[in-house]
Design a protein around this motif. Sequence first.
Motif, PDB file in Angstrom:
ATOM      1  N   SER A   1     -16.508  -3.435  -5.905  1.00  0.00           N
ATOM      2  CA  SER A   1     -15.911  -4.236  -6.966  1.00  0.00           C
ATOM      3  C   SER A   1     -15.442  -5.577  -6.426  1.00  0.00           C
ATOM      4  O   SER A   1     -15.770  -5.969  -5.303  1.00  0.00           O
ATOM      5  N   SER A   2     -14.659  -6.275  -7.233  1.00  0.00           N
ATOM      6  CA  SER A   2     -14.236  -7.639  -6.925  1.00  0.00           C
ATOM      7  C   SER A   2     -13.069  -7.991  -7.842  1.00  0.00           C
ATOM      8  O   SER A   2     -12.628  -7.148  -8.640  1.00  0.00           O
TER       9      SER A   2
ATOM     10  N   HIS B   1      -8.791  -4.296  -5.656  1.00  0.00           N
ATOM     11  CA  HIS B   1      -9.852  -3.641  -6.426  1.00  0.00           C
ATOM     12  C   HIS B   1     -10.426  -2.461  -5.657  1.00  0.00           C
ATOM     13  O   HIS B   1     -10.048  -2.180  -4.507  1.00  0.00           O
TER      14      HIS B   1
ATOM     15  N   ALA C   1     -12.661  -6.849 -11.540  1.00  0.00           N
ATOM     16  CA  ALA C   1     -12.096  -5.579 -11.992  1.00  0.00           C
ATOM     17  C   ALA C   1     -10.785  -5.787 -12.746  1.00  0.00           C
ATOM     18  O   ALA C   1     -10.393  -4.955 -13.559  1.00  0.00           O
TER      19      ALA C   1
ATOM     20  N   ASN D   1     -19.946 -10.669  -9.245  1.00  0.00           N
ATOM     21  CA  ASN D   1     -20.728  -9.446  -9.469  1.00  0.00           C
ATOM     22  C   ASN D   1     -21.860  -9.316  -8.463  1.00  0.00           C
ATOM     23  O   ASN D   1     -22.126  -8.231  -7.928  1.00  0.00           O
TER      24      ASN D   1
ATOM     25  N   SER E   1     -20.291  -9.022  -4.651  1.00  0.00           N
ATOM     26  CA  SER E   1     -19.649  -7.755  -4.296  1.00  0.00           C
ATOM     27  C   SER E   1     -20.686  -6.694  -3.941  1.00  0.00           C
ATOM     28  O   SER E   1     -20.462  -5.872  -3.045  1.00  0.00           O
TER      29      SER E   1
ATOM     30  N   SER F   1     -13.017   3.783 -14.411  1.00  0.00           N
ATOM     31  CA  SER F   1     -12.616   2.367 -14.530  1.00  0.00           C
ATOM     32  C   SER F   1     -11.474   2.208 -15.521  1.00  0.00           C
ATOM     33  O   SER F   1     -11.508   1.372 -16.427  1.00  0.00           O
TER      34      SER F   1
END
Length: 644
Positions: free
Chosen positions: A373-374, A369, A377, A333, A336, A615
């Motif tokens: 993001s990373s 992703h 996700a 988190n 990213s 999302s």
Amino acid sequence: MTFPQACRLMAWVVLAPLLLGGCSILREFSPVVEVRTLPAGEAIEAKRGDILTRGKLSDATNQTIRVAALDAQACAKPISTDCVQALAAVTGVGTDRRLAALSELWLAQAEAMKPGPEQQAAWLETIRYAYAYLFFGDHAPGERAFEDRQTQVRDWYNHAVERAATDMFEVRQQMPSQLLVQTGWNIAGWELKLDMRGARLPGSTAVPAELLPASSLSFRGLRSLYRRDGFGAELVAVMPDDTLTAAPTRDGRPAARRNQRPPPWSEMPAPSMTVLLHPEGDDLGSVLHTRTVRLTVHDPYVESAIMLRGQRVPLAANFTAGYGVWLARAQFNRQSLRSLLGREGGIDRPHVYLMQPYDPNRRIIVMLHGLASSPEAWVELANEILGDEALRQHYQIWQVYYPTNMPIALNHTMIRRALEDTLAHFDPSGQASDFVLVGHSMGGVIARLMVSSSDQSLVQLASDQGRLTPQQIRRIDPMLRFEPFPKVSSAIFIAAPHRGTAFAGGRLGRWMAGFIRFPVTVLEELAHTLAPNAAASSHESLGHIPNSIDNLDENDPFVRAAASFPISTQVRYHSIVAQADPQVALVDSDDGLVPYRSAHLPGAQSEKVIISGHSVQQNAAAILEIQRILREDIDLREARSMQR
């Protein structure tokens, strides 16, 4: 005292014993057995409660103690082996009954002891008697399949193996490094033989940094915990910190000057494993007298069961724990966000994470992703696939983590190269099965490029802008001209802005884009590519390079050109579209960021519209749809193979 009083006292002295004896006689006329009705919960607790669940011996073990004419109070005392020695010597009690009780008694002893050799010995005795009950008792495991007692004994074995294995690991970690390669040593008066042939640890690492019992791990942020009941201890082997962290961070030096880059892939740095301890012996007598135990390690993705003493025994497994530990410790988190803004501590190129050891017989799902993001996700989707037995047997997951601030064309090229390098390492002979691409948001745009054929439009676009010479355009040709990535058979695009979005070109999007900076390493690498003989500082003359938010603007020339590239006819593709407001007509709707008109792709095998925000990849309905598509692909492949 008067004479009458004395007489009455004398009478009571004479009659009292007779009256008391009469009460005993009267009791002979009362029922010997009384009955009462138990509530369901109390009845089940009485059958299944044991030393692990309620902190005291099970009713079945207490009954065995009484039948064996042993002192129940003495047997309940902690750290006393008198009871187990007495019960082991008793004859006339059924073998199954005696072995099960001895296993629980030893477990009670071990739970009451402090860590050390005596406790280790107690764990091994628990394992000995549980193992003897399961495989050398009066009945085979299959004959007791529905018995609560067998479930209890299996749990005692699994718990004792878990504790013994983790304690042995701690002892082993304290050994001199030259002894770590040994496959056997003495511990707690037992000879331990180590069999690691079934273990698949990342890279060339031989020893984990930690060995965690999966049963003790609790996760927040995951909807489900997927595991398989069976035989053995469920453990997580946590590798050293340098393999557990997120993708390698940039070091501030230009790529052209580095002698060697770290590989663009990492294997799961917290793999799950199942551990068994086998007391040596081919019959009950030898198992009960051995002082040798063999430890075996099993990969739950490879082995679902083993043959043991002529019985097919299902292996316990935990498919969520290792994945959860990795995500909890990787700190994606924070990284990213640094990557999006081009700050120190971010990443400057894509990295491929293998969620399980590479298997050429399983199809590869590549997950891409979206912006800012990373791999986080995909937490729910990946966990559901790992936990689904049918999907787990047919697929393996690769998650691509990439810097989302870069131009889409550059990321697309670097992701292709990272995947090619990963395949070259793990599958040099080219035996890999086909790929399934799953992309969310900007990751969906990149996934579409990977299954498309470009035309001359990007070359023409680069020429029209007038910033690059023909020679420089030839140097970046891989970014401008490409064909579908080999072996991709399916693609799933989720809330993907194939035709861009007005948000990126709006006031807020432009404000956000203004904070984005490219790392110096990337700028110098681009400058070196465009002008190999120029000074390192020439990156300052590159001018404005569109970033990812620029590219997502619906008016951006790149995204407009890319939207027209034809998708390979060999690829079955599906769309999942989010609709934020169900009251708005679908064709005019959006998910808060991406309009339906941008996410919709003609020719898709299926299009699923889900009421959700952008999302949507985390939405349960979307995950179910992806699982449906993956199962459908399995059925199609099997049908084709039958026709051949």
